[in-house]
Design a protein around this motif. Structure first.
Motif: not given
Length: 379
Positions: A179-187, A206-209, A225-230, A253-257
């Motif tokens: 499983v891949v999860v985009y976003g390491a916020g609470p949800v 996946v996250d940058t934080h 870690d997506h800080t390098d876009g990889s 809808y407020q996702c950031h690169d």
């Protein structure tokens, strides 16, 4: 009573407001003891919704019943209850089918109602000392004796734990899946946690934080870690070039690169690339029908440029929508009671209700270490 009131973009205040009260025989009045700030609240806080000034916020609520309407039979004064963020009648067509997040009665003319949220009905939120709970016999989850000792766990049943679990259900996740999860916020963390509870063989988040990725790693997930876009390359390398069996969108809808620019379609298109052919995608990150604060012309109309050709060619599936909390909260409560789940691991800060503005400011800024804010009323 005291309550957190929306004043305008990035402006909330704890004000004295009229006490919540029973309005119908099917209501109960709850004295709130714990209420959370949700990532969804930040959409309103930032001025990215149509929420009106004066709205009492808060849809992740837990407290003690102090008064019950004359038609309430199951719920009793003194019960400690956790309240689904969905307000649902229990008897409309959608509620009968289990889609309590899309009740046709509680918010006439719309499918779905909630406490303290834009376009989700006239209901006040629970970031307050008191909360009116409609259709109480149906909506209240009565907690077991001793629940106050695990209150920070049980309050997560109001939204984010069931919502994270719902993401894995929408994605069609089965035991043994990657499983891949985009976003390491609470949800996103709750989706990863749920995937592990359900027997995933590999969970990638996946996250940058870095502080949030550290929490993902703490529960046994693989931080990406997506800080390098990889991120896509990293996921493909971990899945023999095929992609994950399924994926969860937990940003919205407020996702950031990786450079910090807002790109509304980024996570959705990344999921198409990082989930295998015939894989499933579950979308619980909020996407709005209108986004008046968007810089992107499509996003203003609630639209994104989606890689539908690749999605179609790969034969993937998407499930979307807010969680039908009642479909999951009782079973997840049993896991908490048995010591098999402790979703409070995400809590970083407990603040009194009077310091809600501080909580909003720091959580909205994604300040290092501010992963989940719990507000206590002092009750």
């Amino acid at each position: 009573m005291k309550a957190v009131v929306y004043k305008g973009p990035r402006d909330v205040a704890v004000n004295k407001v009229p006490d919540a009260k029973i309005e119908k025989p099917t209501d109960v009045l709850v004295k709130i003891t714990t209420t959370n700030i949700c990532g969804s609240d930040l959409h309103m806080y930032e001025g990215r919704t149509s929420v009106e000034a004066g709205k009492i916020l808060g849809h992740e609520n837990l407290g003690i019943v102090i008064e019950a309407g004359s038609a309430v039979e199951r719920v009793k004064v003194g019960d400690r209850v956790c309240l689904p963020f969905n307000i649902s009648c229990g008897f409309c067509e959608n509620c009968e089918r289990g889609f309590t997040g899309f009740c046709l009665i509680a918010n006439p003319g719309n499918a779905g109602a909630a406490y303290g949220y834009a376009e989700m009905g006239p209901y006040s939120g629970g970031q307050a000392e008191l909360l009116r709970v409609p259709y109480a016999d149906f909506n209240c989850l009565v907690l077991p004796p001793g629940a106050e000792e695990k209150e920070n766990d049980y309050v997560m049943l109001s939204d984010i734990f069931p919502t994270g679990y719902h993401a894995t259900e929408l994605a069609g996740m089965k035991p043994g899946d990657s499983v891949v999860v985009y976003g390491a916020g609470p949800v996103g963390l709750m989706a990863a946690y749920s995937a592990m509870i359900k027997g995933a063989s590999k969970v990638m988040v996946v996250d940058t934080h870095k502080d949030r990725l550290a929490l993902a790693e703490k529960i046994g997930a693989i931080p990406i870690d997506h800080t390098d876009g990889s991120c896509i390359d990293q996921i493909l390398s971990m899945t023999n070039g095929q992609g994950a069996d399924c994926g969860c969108e937990c940003v919205g809808y407020q996702c950031h690169d990786h450079t910090g620019h807002e790109v509304p379609n980024l996570t959705m298109n990344n999921l198409v690339q990082s989930v295998k052919a015939t894989g499933g995608i579950g979308v619980v990150g909020v996407f709005m029908p209108e986004d008046p604060g968007a810089a992107d012309a499509l996003a203003k109309k609630g639209q994104i440029a989606f890689d539908f050709g690749a999605f179609f060619t790969k034969g993937q599936r998407i499930g979307t929508g807010q969680a039908n909390v009642k479909a999951y909260n009782r079973r997840l409560a049993n896991l908490i009671a048995a010591g098999r789940a402790s979703p409070s691991f995400i809590v970083s800060h407990e603040l009194p209700l009077d310091r809600a503005q501080e909580g909003y400011e720091n959580f909205d800024a994604r300040k290092d270490g501010w992963t989940k804010v719990v507000l206590k009323t002092g009750a």
